[in-house]
Scaffold this motif. Structure first.
Motif, PDB file in Angstrom:
ATOM      1  N   ASN A  94       0.856  -1.200   0.000  1.00 31.86           N
ATOM      2  CA  ASN A  94       0.000   0.000   0.000  1.00 31.86           C
ATOM      3  C   ASN A  94       0.883   1.239   0.000  1.00 31.86           C
ATOM      4  OD1 ASN A  94      -2.627  -1.236   0.189  1.00 31.86           O
ATOM      5  ND2 ASN A  94      -2.098  -1.796   2.297  1.00 31.86           N
ATOM      6  N   ASN A  95       0.473   2.240  -0.774  1.00 30.72           N
ATOM      7  CA  ASN A  95       1.186   3.509  -0.809  1.00 30.72           C
ATOM      8  C   ASN A  95       0.374   4.590  -0.098  1.00 30.72           C
ATOM      9  OD1 ASN A  95       3.151   2.285  -2.354  1.00 30.72           O
ATOM     10  ND2 ASN A  95       2.351   3.056  -4.307  1.00 30.72           N
ATOM     11  N   SER A  96       1.030   5.409   0.676  1.00 32.08           N
ATOM     12  CA  SER A  96       0.359   6.550   1.308  1.00 32.08           C
ATOM     13  C   SER A  96       0.156   7.645   0.265  1.00 32.08           C
ATOM     14  CB  SER A  96       1.201   7.080   2.474  1.00 32.08           C
ATOM     15  OG  SER A  96       2.416   7.654   1.978  1.00 32.08           O
ATOM     16  N   HIS A  97      -0.584   8.691   0.645  1.00 32.58           N
ATOM     17  CA  HIS A  97      -0.728   9.852  -0.224  1.00 32.58           C
ATOM     18  C   HIS A  97       0.512  10.740  -0.084  1.00 32.58           C
ATOM     19  CE1 HIS A  97      -4.857   8.993  -1.326  1.00 32.58           C
ATOM     20  NE2 HIS A  97      -5.147   8.804  -0.044  1.00 32.58           N
ATOM     21  N   PRO A  98       0.925  11.401  -1.170  1.00 29.17           N
ATOM     22  CA  PRO A  98       2.063  12.326  -1.055  1.00 29.17           C
ATOM     23  C   PRO A  98       1.769  13.429  -0.048  1.00 29.17           C
ATOM     24  CG  PRO A  98       1.550  11.884  -3.363  1.00 29.17           C
ATOM     25  CD  PRO A  98       0.425  11.314  -2.553  1.00 29.17           C
ATOM     26  N   TYR A  99       2.750  13.728   0.779  1.00 34.68           N
ATOM     27  CA  TYR A  99       2.622  14.790   1.778  1.00 34.68           C
ATOM     28  C   TYR A  99       3.560  15.928   1.403  1.00 34.68           C
ATOM     29  CZ  TYR A  99       3.371  17.406   6.071  1.00 34.68           C
ATOM     30  OH  TYR A  99       3.507  18.418   6.978  1.00 34.68           O
ATOM     31  N   ARG A 100       3.013  17.125   1.354  1.00 33.97           N
ATOM     32  CA  ARG A 100       3.809  18.292   0.997  1.00 33.97           C
ATOM     33  C   ARG A 100       4.452  18.893   2.241  1.00 33.97           C
ATOM     34  NH1 ARG A 100       1.741  24.225  -0.984  1.00 33.97           N
ATOM     35  NH2 ARG A 100       3.671  24.944  -1.915  1.00 33.97           N
ATOM     36  N   GLY A 101       5.773  19.012   2.236  1.00 33.62           N
ATOM     37  CA  GLY A 101       6.503  19.578   3.357  1.00 33.62           C
ATOM     38  C   GLY A 101       6.595  21.084   3.274  1.00 33.62           C
ATOM     39  N   PRO A 102       7.132  21.728   4.307  1.00 35.01           N
ATOM     40  CA  PRO A 102       7.251  23.187   4.338  1.00 35.01           C
ATOM     41  C   PRO A 102       8.083  23.747   3.184  1.00 35.01           C
ATOM     42  CG  PRO A 102       7.659  22.254   6.513  1.00 35.01           C
ATOM     43  CD  PRO A 102       7.625  21.110   5.557  1.00 35.01           C
ATOM     44  N   GLN A 111       5.261   7.101   1.474  1.00 31.73           N
ATOM     45  CA  GLN A 111       5.703   5.814   2.018  1.00 31.73           C
ATOM     46  C   GLN A 111       4.972   4.679   1.312  1.00 31.73           C
ATOM     47  OE1 GLN A 111       6.208   5.794   6.518  1.00 31.73           O
ATOM     48  NE2 GLN A 111       4.913   7.578   6.254  1.00 31.73           N
ATOM     49  N   SER A 112       5.698   3.599   1.058  1.00 30.26           N
ATOM     50  CA  SER A 112       5.103   2.390   0.491  1.00 30.26           C
ATOM     51  C   SER A 112       5.378   1.226   1.446  1.00 30.26           C
ATOM     52  CB  SER A 112       5.700   2.085  -0.887  1.00 30.26           C
ATOM     53  OG  SER A 112       5.072   0.947  -1.451  1.00 30.26           O
ATOM     54  N   PHE A 113       4.315   0.503   1.815  1.00 32.99           N
ATOM     55  CA  PHE A 113       4.404  -0.569   2.811  1.00 32.99           C
ATOM     56  C   PHE A 113       4.224  -1.926   2.122  1.00 32.99           C
ATOM     57  CE2 PHE A 113       2.836   3.258   4.794  1.00 32.99           C
ATOM     58  CZ  PHE A 113       3.557   3.349   5.977  1.00 32.99           C
ATOM     59  N   LEU A 114       5.255  -2.761   2.145  1.00 32.43           N
ATOM     60  CA  LEU A 114       5.199  -4.101   1.569  1.00 32.43           C
ATOM     61  C   LEU A 114       5.008  -5.125   2.682  1.00 32.43           C
ATOM     62  CD1 LEU A 114       5.578  -6.104  -0.837  1.00 32.43           C
ATOM     63  CD2 LEU A 114       8.018  -6.124  -0.229  1.00 32.43           C
TER      64      LEU A 114
END
Length: 357
Positions: free
Chosen positions: A258-266, A273-276
């Motif tokens: 499963n892949n998380s959604h992209p998070y925009r940093g400051p 993150q991708s979880f195998l």
């Protein structure tokens, strides 16, 4: 000939008219409206406490079906209005009268915030819509405009919605939308600027360099080890569009991740993150697992061997050593028992031979 009507006079309903906006000067104009009265000759007057007020304007009665509508205004002292004194508008006809009170309302200041563009919006379009949400204010009159780097923008650049009353309170909300083009943007600071009569000081909020994440930046990646999973952490990339896949032994594509959604940093750059989830096959020694990252024209691969993983993972390492020590003990006991049996057999055999002699 004079016609005298014998119809029974109808008493009006009288409603206050609150001044709109933030008027300047030493006086404030208040008003009231009377509806549903007959005849047309009802008169208006204004009071502050028991004192009758001057500077009263009464407009001619307006026919409204078979009744009339009337409006009256009065100029009052701003000092008295700001002190929230009670003014009374009185409509009268002979011994009949109807009235309403006019008070300065309690103000609720607005909450102002700009909704940042989503990663998807930044990825697919060169034109962004910045939305300024203004909420929780009373009364409903409000002015909103935008600034770019401190300079007021033309009203043709943005669209303001009307004030809408909240269903569960007496406050109001509205929104303002500003379109921003990447081609014309110069790493600008955009400010939503709000004026409301609840405060002499304007309300404002800003957003800086909204297209920072559209500047292409290549990703970096590392693998993190869990007890039953691998985590591929990808960071420092922009724009947000990215593809992550997992490969076993260089050829077999895996699907249990499963892949998380992209998070925009400051800094305007993204991380994901991708979880195998590790299957029994993935956990076998010697299996090579690859996190493959594709971003624009860049392909990045991070590998890990399950042999290396066992050496690095203390959890598995401890179990391995425990299992090996138990096997060694069992083997030692087996050898000892075998030699003891041989020893006892040899003693018995010697005893038998001696007795026969």
């Amino acid at each position: 000939m004079v016609t005298v009507s014998s119809a029974t006079p109808q008493t009006p309903d009288v409603f206050p008219l609150i001044p709109c906006g933030s008027p300047s000067g030493d006086t404030v104009t208040l008003g009231c409206i009377a509806t549903g009265f007959t005849p047309s000759s009802w008169k208006f007057s204004w009071k502050l406490g028991t004192d009758s007020l001057e500077n009263v304007t009464q407009y001619p009665s307006i026919p409204d079906n078979d009744k009339y509508l009337g409006i009256s205004q009065v100029q009052v002292s701003r000092q008295d209005w700001d002190a929230k004194k009670t003014f009374q508008c009185v409509a009268s006809y002979g011994d009949l009268n109807s009235n309403t009170n006019v008070n300065k309302p309690d103000f609720n200041p607005p909450t102002v915030r700009i909704v940042e563009p989503t990663a998807a919006e930044l990825s697919v379009s060169d034109i962004l819509t910045l939305t300024c949400l203004v909420s929780g204010y009373f009364p409903s009159t409000i002015t909103v405009h935008w600034k770019e780097n401190g300079q007021k923008l033309s009203s043709s650049r943005y669209i303001n919605s009307p004030s809408l009353k909240d269903s569960d309170s007496s406050s109001y909300s509205m929104r303002s939308r500003l379109n921003v083009s990447q081609m014309n943007d110069k790493k600008s600071t955009y400010t939503c600027f709000v004026r409301h009569e609840s405060s002499k000081t304007p309300f404002e909020t800003s957003i800086k360099d909204v297209f920072a994440s559209v500047i292409h930046s290549e990703p970096s990646a590392v693998l993190l080890q869990g007890s039953n999973e691998l985590v591929c952490l990808v960071f420092g990339f922009s724009p947000a569009s990215i593809n992550i896949t997992w490969i076993r032994d260089g050829s077999t594509e895996l699907w249990n991740y499963n892949n998380s959604h992209p998070y925009r940093g400051p800094d305007g750059k993204f991380c994901i993150q991708s979880f195998l989830r590790l299957s029994p096959v993935d956990s076998l020694p010697g299996v090579n697992l690859t996190c493959r990252v594709t971003h624009g024209n860049t392909t990045l691969s991070v590998n890990v061997s399950r042999t290396d993983t066992l050496e690095q993972c203390h959890f598995f390492d401890d179990i391995l050593h425990v299992d090996m020590s138990q096997d060694t003990v069992m083997q030692a006991w087996g050898v000892a028992i075998f030699f003891l049996l041989l020893f006892f057999i040899s003693i018995i055999f010697s005893a038998v031979i001696t007795s026969l002699k």
